[in-house]
Structures are given as C-alpha cells and as structure tokens.
Design a protein around this motif. Structure first.
Motif, PDB file in Angstrom:
ATOM      1  N   GLY A 214      -0.186  59.128  41.718  1.00  9.23           N
ATOM      2  CA  GLY A 214       0.176  58.916  43.112  1.00  9.23           C
ATOM      3  C   GLY A 214      -1.032  58.564  43.966  1.00  9.23           C
ATOM      4  N   LEU A 215      -2.149  59.250  43.723  1.00  3.48           N
ATOM      5  CA  LEU A 215      -3.364  58.947  44.476  1.00  3.48           C
ATOM      6  C   LEU A 215      -3.869  57.543  44.156  1.00  3.48           C
ATOM      7  CD1 LEU A 215      -5.452  60.044  46.446  1.00  3.48           C
ATOM      8  CD2 LEU A 215      -6.686  61.005  44.507  1.00  3.48           C
ATOM      9  N   ALA A 216      -3.819  57.157  42.877  1.00  6.86           N
ATOM     10  CA  ALA A 216      -4.254  55.808  42.491  1.00  6.86           C
ATOM     11  C   ALA A 216      -3.353  54.749  43.108  1.00  6.86           C
ATOM     12  CB  ALA A 216      -4.263  55.687  40.967  1.00  6.86           C
ATOM     13  N   ALA A 217      -2.027  54.979  43.105  1.00  7.48           N
ATOM     14  CA  ALA A 217      -1.106  54.013  43.702  1.00  7.48           C
ATOM     15  C   ALA A 217      -1.325  53.885  45.207  1.00  7.48           C
ATOM     16  CB  ALA A 217       0.334  54.435  43.414  1.00  7.48           C
ATOM     17  N   PHE A 218      -1.622  55.007  45.875  1.00  7.95           N
ATOM     18  CA  PHE A 218      -1.882  54.963  47.316  1.00  7.95           C
ATOM     19  C   PHE A 218      -3.163  54.192  47.627  1.00  7.95           C
ATOM     20  CE2 PHE A 218      -4.233  56.997  50.827  1.00  7.95           C
ATOM     21  CZ  PHE A 218      -3.429  56.606  51.882  1.00  7.95           C
TER      22      PHE A 218
END
Length: 828
Positions: free
Chosen positions: A410-414
């Motif tokens: 999720g952090l990488a996608a954000f």
C-alpha cells in the motif's frame, strides 16, 4: 577521582594530537611552500624595476618565451559604401609598471582559423566517497583551531559540571546547605549555564551549545537527586518536571539549529524514566512515555534532517523494548497483547520518521536511511513472530507476514503515483513485499505447498517485471526460482526417501503433483525468457539472459527426468521390490527419455545440443547391453526357478529393445550433422551397430526360448532339480544350434544391405560374422550337439553361404569397382 578524570582528559588530548600530527605537519609544509612562492614573486617584481615608456610591451607565449607586442595591428580591409571615419587621436597612457598591466593577446592570424575538432573527453570518474576521518580532515584543516575552539570547550563543560557536583557534595557533607537549598543550587546552576549560553548564542554558537548541554545535564541530575535521595518531589512531579525539561531542550535545539542539543535532550529524555523509577515496572507507562518521546522526534524529523537524532531514538527504543520483551518471556510474565500493540506503534513511528523529511524535501535516500528502514521492518517482523509463537497463536504467523506485505504494498502504491518520490524507495518497498509474500508461504504452509507456490510465484514475478520494467522484480524471480529448486529437492528426499506410514498412490500423490507444478513453472519461466532482453542485476554483478536461458533449459530437462525416475523407482520398489522387474522398468524409462532427447536435438538442429544427446544415447546403449538386457534373463530365471512373484518386466523389455534400436537409428541418421568426424569413428561405427544388433538378436533368442518352453507354469512341468536341468539344457541347445543359424541370418542381412548400399564395411562385417560362426560351429558347437541340431545348423548355414556366393558372382563387376575405390569410399 579528580586526578583520574584529569589523567583521562590529558590522555585524550595527547592521543588526538598524536593522531593528527602527520596531517598537521603536511599542512604546515604546504603553508611554508606558499610563503616561499610569495617571497620569490616579490623578488621578481623588485628585480624588474620601473617600466621604460619607450620600451615595447612584451608578453609570454604558450612555451614561456618573451615576445614583443606589435604597435599596430593591421585590420582586415572592409569594403563599405561610405568612407570610414577618421581614427581617434592616440591618448598616451600614464606611466605604470608592467606587472600591473595585462597586455592584450596577439592575434596569430588575421583570418579566422577553422575551429579544431577536439577529441571526445574521457569519462570523468565519480569522486570516491570519503571516509569519516577524511571528511573530518577536510572540514577541520586546522587542528589547533579544532582543539582550541571545539574540543576543549566540551572537555571544559564536563569538568565544570563535575566541579559543581563536587562543590555541592562538599557543602552537603559539611552541612552548609539543607536539602531544599541543595536542590535550589542545582537548579540555579543549570539555569545559569543555559542563560549564559543564550547570551552567547550569536557570537559563539558551538560554545553556547555545549553550555546548554551542561545546563540540561545539571537540571536532570538535580531533579533525580531531589526525588530519590531527598524525597522532595513525588514521582509524578519529578516525572513531569523532567518531561518539561526535555520539551524545553527540544525547543532550544530547534531554536539554535544544533543537532548536539537535540541529542542531549533525547538522551536525557530516555534517561528520565530510570531516574524517577520506583521499581514497580509498569511497562504501559514506560512505553507510553517512550512513544510520546519518539513522536516528538518524528515532529522534529519533519523540520530537520538530523540522522543522528533518528539513530539515537531508534537505538534506545529497540534496546529498551527488546530487553523488556526478552525479560518478560524468560520470566513467564508475558504481556503479549500489549507487547504487539506497542511494537506496531513503534514500527509505524520509525517508518514515518524514515520517510517524512525526504518526502517533504524530495531528496534521495542514503544507504544509512535505507538500512534503518530495513532494520526497522526486520525487528518488527521478528518481534511479532516471537510474540505469536510464545502466545500460542502460531496459526496467525502467516497472516502477520502477509499483513506486513500488504502494508508495504500500500505504501509503495501510494508513493508510486508521486513522480517526485525517490525510485529507490519504491523499489525497496516492492522488494519487501516480495520478501514477505515469499516468507508467508513457508511460515503458514508446509512441505510441498511451499514448492508449488514458489514455482508459480517465479513465473508471476518475471511476468510482472516484463510488464512494469522493474529490474528488482526480475531479480526476485531468479531468487525465488532458486528457492523453489532447493525446496523441490527437499520434498523429493522427504516424500520419496523418508519413512512413511502408508505408500503413496501412483501418480496422484503429493510428490509427483509437486514435480508437475514445478515443471510447469520452469516451462513458464523459459517461455517468458524468450522475450527477455534486459540482464538480471544483482548486488555482485549481472546475469546475462542467454546464459540464464541455457542453464534453465538444462535444469528443466533435469527436473523432468528426475520427476519420472523418482516416481517410477518409488512405485516399483514398493510394489515389486528391488529386483529385475524394477531394473527393466527403470531401463525402459531411461531409454525412452534418451530417445526423446535425441529426437528433440534433431528437431532443434544445434550441433552442440546434438553432441550432448548423442553422447547420452551411447551411454544408454552401453547401459542396455551391460545391465538392462541381462536383467531379462535374470527375471526369467528368478521367476521360473526361484521366488520372483511377478513377470511384469518381461513385456516392458520389448519397449527397451525398441528404444535401443531407435536411439541407434537416430545417431546413424544424424552423423552428417556432427561432421567432420574422425576417420576412425566412421570406420568403427558400422562394426558397433552390427555388434549391437547381433547382441539384441542373441539375447532375444535366449529369452524367448526359455519363455515359450516354460510357458503355462512356473516350472514347465518340472519341480526342483529337474527344472534347473531343463533350464540349462535349453540354454546349451540354443547356444549350439540356434546361434549359428541366427548369426548366419544376421550375416546374410548385413551382406544384402552392404551390396545394395555399396558399403564395403558392411560386407566385411558380414564375412567376419560368417567366419566367426563357422569357427564356433566346428570348434565348439559340434561337440555334444544332437543329430537334429547338426542337420539344421549345417544345412541352414550352407544354404546361406551359397546364396551369398551366388550374389557375389552376379554382381562381380560392381564389387571390383568398389574394391578399386575402397580407399576413397566414405563410410556411412
């Protein structure tokens, strides 16, 4: 004690001075050389004297020689429609010294010369990273200044604090000051140091920072003594006062923009709980306070990029939490729920602390920051796994691992949507996602499920890498595939070689299904590699696609072969035992696989691949002659004369014969693709083929005589010794009567083929086999042979010899022509 501290200070100064003595000497030498150059320049100016106005000005050329500057430089003729204006009057310049005038350069040519073509400059190497010691020398070239302005003031404030402490102690021992007065003196001394530092902050920044640090230390110790020794303050009041001091020190650090003050305040903040501790061990209060302190450092990290503060806060938090967790587990006083909650909160705070300033300033992440991020994730994962393991919730370990993967994803996608974010951070987060997804399988699943998941994951990662262009994902595909191969070997050893309570079913078992899924994964990766162009990059180098593709094809063939071999070996051993039946079945499988390799190599048409397949095919033929074919006679002997329960291997031996002949034919057919071959190989190859064919026919003759003679019962109507005698008699009669006839037929076939193909080697092979047959017949077979056998052998052999002689007479001219060209005849 005072003398001991003084000795330590002196020793530190001497060590620092001796460590930098050589550097100081080098700097001094450079300063002397610069002074000498200045003196030489002044002497040169004095020797030049005043400038003569009538003298022509001069200048130095590229070689250093003195040349004259011409008075007038003729200008190029310019055609204009109007007359040129009159030249301006020459104004004499005032007399001046030549060393103060920079003469104009002399034009070498009136015409504009063509611009020279400059060679491409070589690539400039990146400057090497300086070590800590080299950076220190660069930032502090003057060691005397560093010691006088920086080092001594820190030592001085330390000694001053000790002196105030000793004075207060002496006053207490003499009962000059009561308890409240002592505390007041300590607070006054600390406040005075901070006040003096505030007055000096603009003129002496470093010195004022040291004074503030000393003042804060005095305040911390004063409050701690007032609580522990004098009981002036309660625990709550002392704790609140230290929190106020910590907050005040952080404000001072931001105001002064000094990282030293932030570190001092942080150390004091972490020391506060221990200074006011009453020994009750309330972990909730302790970790809540530490969490508040870390959140404060998080706010500070938003404004200031002070990695030292981050390291100190992170180190103290990990140390305190790890010590408490290990102690609570060892003493069987666990607080698993609270431990997991605080571990999660600490992980979130330090994850944000790693990212917040770099995201705000849009800067790249250094190796130190990446290391902190990785260690933070690793410590949190380790703490969570330990807590779940000791709390009896092992079933949730896989879910915890997947949750970490989801958080990082999720952090990488954000961050991926933000173009200003450092790509290194995104690749790092993707790597963490792949790592935790791969770890979740062995954590949650068991045995062969891990192998099957990794086989499919390797294909998925390579496909994702080709679609997204992320090099890190393709590298992870290679690593996961390697893990899959290791896990597959462990599964084979455990399922096929381990002790099992119940035998595995045929084909539809865990081991073989795992092998099939692994082969499917390898085939999928091979297919994707056909479109792969970028190499696989690792931290130690890169792996070229062509080499990896060749290696993976070899591994695929090896896994395909071992999958079938291990399954057949296991099932035959369980159901038939370790006897001739198993040998025949394994031999049939090996010959079938080798024939398939030869056929595929012929279809591909690559010479190197074909050489490997031919070499393996020859090994397979030799294995058949030495092992698989004799196993057929061993099976018949054990079945009819001993206790072998099954004859299932006998029908499969026909397939072995067929595959052996197919391998022989494929090798003979593809000899032209292997050219050039040595002449000795071309001459010996027909003899090898003839030997294999005659051997096959001979062994089949013996096997079928026994099989049909004993068909219908295990002893053919005989029991015990008569059966054994009957068995030996059949072998003897077949050897003396059947072999001459069979070898004569084989020799006749060789002769017929040799005459039709004009192959002299086959004709010589045929004559040699006839000669061997005749010698065997007259020297060995004629003794002890029955009358019927003699008649059949002699008549058959004689008829064959007459037919061959007639064929030779009929095509005599052809034979003479072949003999004339024998030395030039290629052997095929």
């Amino acid at each position: 004690m005072e003398a001991f501290l003084l000795v330590i200070v002196i020793v530190l100064i001497l060590v620092a001075y001796s460590r930098f003595a050589d550097v100081k000497q080098l700097i001094q030498r450079q300063s002397d050389e610069i002074s000498q150059l200045r003196a030489d320049f002044q002497e040169f100016r004095a020797a030049a004297g005043p400038v003569d106005p009538s003298a022509k000005p001069t200048m130095l050329d590229e070689r250093g020689a003195i040349i004259d500057i011409p008075d007038e430089i003729p200008a190029p003729t310019v055609v204009r429609p109007e007359p040129a204006p009159a030249p301006a009057p020459v104004v004499e310049q005032p007399e001046s010294r030549t060393e103060n005038i920079l003469p104009p350069p002399i034009p070498k040519d009136l015409a504009v010369p063509p611009m020279p073509v400059l060679p491409t400059p070589p690539p400039v190497r990146a400057e090497p990273q300086l070590s800590f010691f080299q950076r220190f020398l660069r930032d502090n070239p003057d060691l005397e200044k560093f010691i006088g302005e920086n080092l001594i003031n820190k030592i001085g404030i330390g000694i001053l604090v000790l002196g105030i402490g000793y004075f207060v102690k002496f006053a207490i021992d003499q009962d000059w000051i009561n308890e409240i007065g002592r505390v007041f003196i300590g607070i006054l001394a600390g406040g005075s140091l901070i006040g003096v530092a505030h007055r000096l902050r603009k003129s002496f920044g470093a010195f004022s920072s040291v004074l503030v640090g000393g003042g804060l230390a005095v305040l911390y110790f004063t409050i701690a003594i007032a609580f522990h020794d004098y009981h002036i303050f309660s625990q709550t009041v002392a704790f609140a006062l230290m929190v106020v001091i910590t907050g005040f020190s952080i404000l001072l650090a931001i105001s002064y923009d000094r990282v030293e003050l932030a570190v001092v305040s942080l150390v004091g903040g972490f020391a506060t709980p221990f200074m006011v501790s009453s020994g009750e061990g309330n972990y909730v209060v302790l970790f809540t306070y530490i969490l508040i302190l870390d959140v404060g450092m998080l706010v500070l990290a938003y404004f200031k990029k002070w990695n030292l503060v981050h390291i100190v806060a992170y180190g103290f938090t990990v140390l305190l939490y790890g010590a408490w967790l290990s102690d609570s587990i060892l003493e069987n006083k666990p607080h698993y729920r609270g431990a997991l909650v605080f571990a999660t909160l600490f992980y979130a705070v330090f994850l944000a602390m790693n990212l917040i300033n770099n995201l705000k300033e849009k800067t790249r992440f250094s190796a130190l920051e990446i290391s902190l991020l990785l260690s933070n994730t690793a410590f949190f994962f380790a703490a969570g796994m330990v807590i779940l393991a000791h709390s009896g919730h092992q079933a949730y370990q896989g879910l915890f691992t997947v949750a970490l993967a989801i958080v990082n994803f999720g952090l990488a996608a954000f961050l991926y949507r933000r173009q200003s974010v450092d790509r290194t951070l995104i690749y790092l987060l993707i790597g963490l996602v792949i790592t935790f997804v791969s770890l979740a399988v062995p954590v949650q699943l068991e045995g062969n499920f891990i192998t099957m998941f990794w086989a499919l994951e390797a294909v998925l990662l390579l496909w994702l890498a080709q679609k997204s262009g992320l090099t890190l994902v393709s590298t992870a595909s290679v690593l996961v595939l390697g893990l899959m191969l290791v896990s597959l070997g462990m599964d084979w050893a455990d399922l096929y070689g381990g002790v099992v309570t119940a035998p595995l079913p045929i084909i539809l078992n865990k081991a073989f299904i795992t092998s099939v899924v692994s082969i499917a994964g390898l085939l999928g990766v091979n297919r994707l590699l056909n479109t792969q162009t970028e190499p696989f990059r690792f931290w130690i180098g890169q792996l070229e696609v062509a080499g990896y593709r060749r290696f993976l094809r070899f591994i695929t063939v090896l896994v395909l072969y071992l999958s079938g071999l291990l399954e057949l070996d296991y099932q035959s051993a369980i159901r038939l035992g370790f006897g001739p039946n198993q040998t025949i079945l394994l031999g049939c499988y090996n010959l079938f696989f080798l024939a398939g390799l030869l056929f595929n190599a012929q279809r591909v048409g690559k010479r190197g691949t074909l050489w490997v397949a031919v070499g393996l095919g020859l090994i397979g033929i030799i294995a058949y002659l030495s092992t698989y074919s004799p196993a057929t006679m061993t099976l018949l002997n054990d079945y009819y004369l001993s206790n072998e329960p099954s004859l299932i291997g006998f029908p499969f031996h026909y397939a072995s014969v067929l595959f052996t002949l197919l391998i022989l034919w494929l090798i003979d057919r593809n000899k032209t693709l292997l050219a050039p071959l040595p002449p000795i190989v071309l001459r010996l190859w027909p003899w090898f083929m003839g030997y294999v064919i005659v051997y096959l026919a001979t062994s089949e003759l013996f096997a079928h005589v026994i099989y049909f003679s004993f068909a219908g019962s295990k002893t053919g109507g005989f029991v015990g010794q008569p059966a054994l005698v009957r068995f030996d008699d059949l072998l003897t009669q077949t050897n003396k009567v059947g072999l001459p006839i069979l070898w004569g037929v084989c020799a006749f076939v060789f002769m017929w083929i040799g005459l039709n193909r004009k192959n002299r080697q086959l004709r010589i092979l045929s004559l040699s086999l006839f000669a061997l047959t005749i010698l065997k017949l007259f020297i060995y077979d004629i003794q002890g042979i029955s009358e019927g056998g003699k008649i059949a052998a002699f008549i058959s052999l004689g008829v064959l010899l007459l037919i061959i002689s007639f064929m030779y007479q009929k095509i005599r001219k052809l034979i003479l022509t072949d003999d004339a060209n024998a030395t030039h005849e290629p052997v095929s």
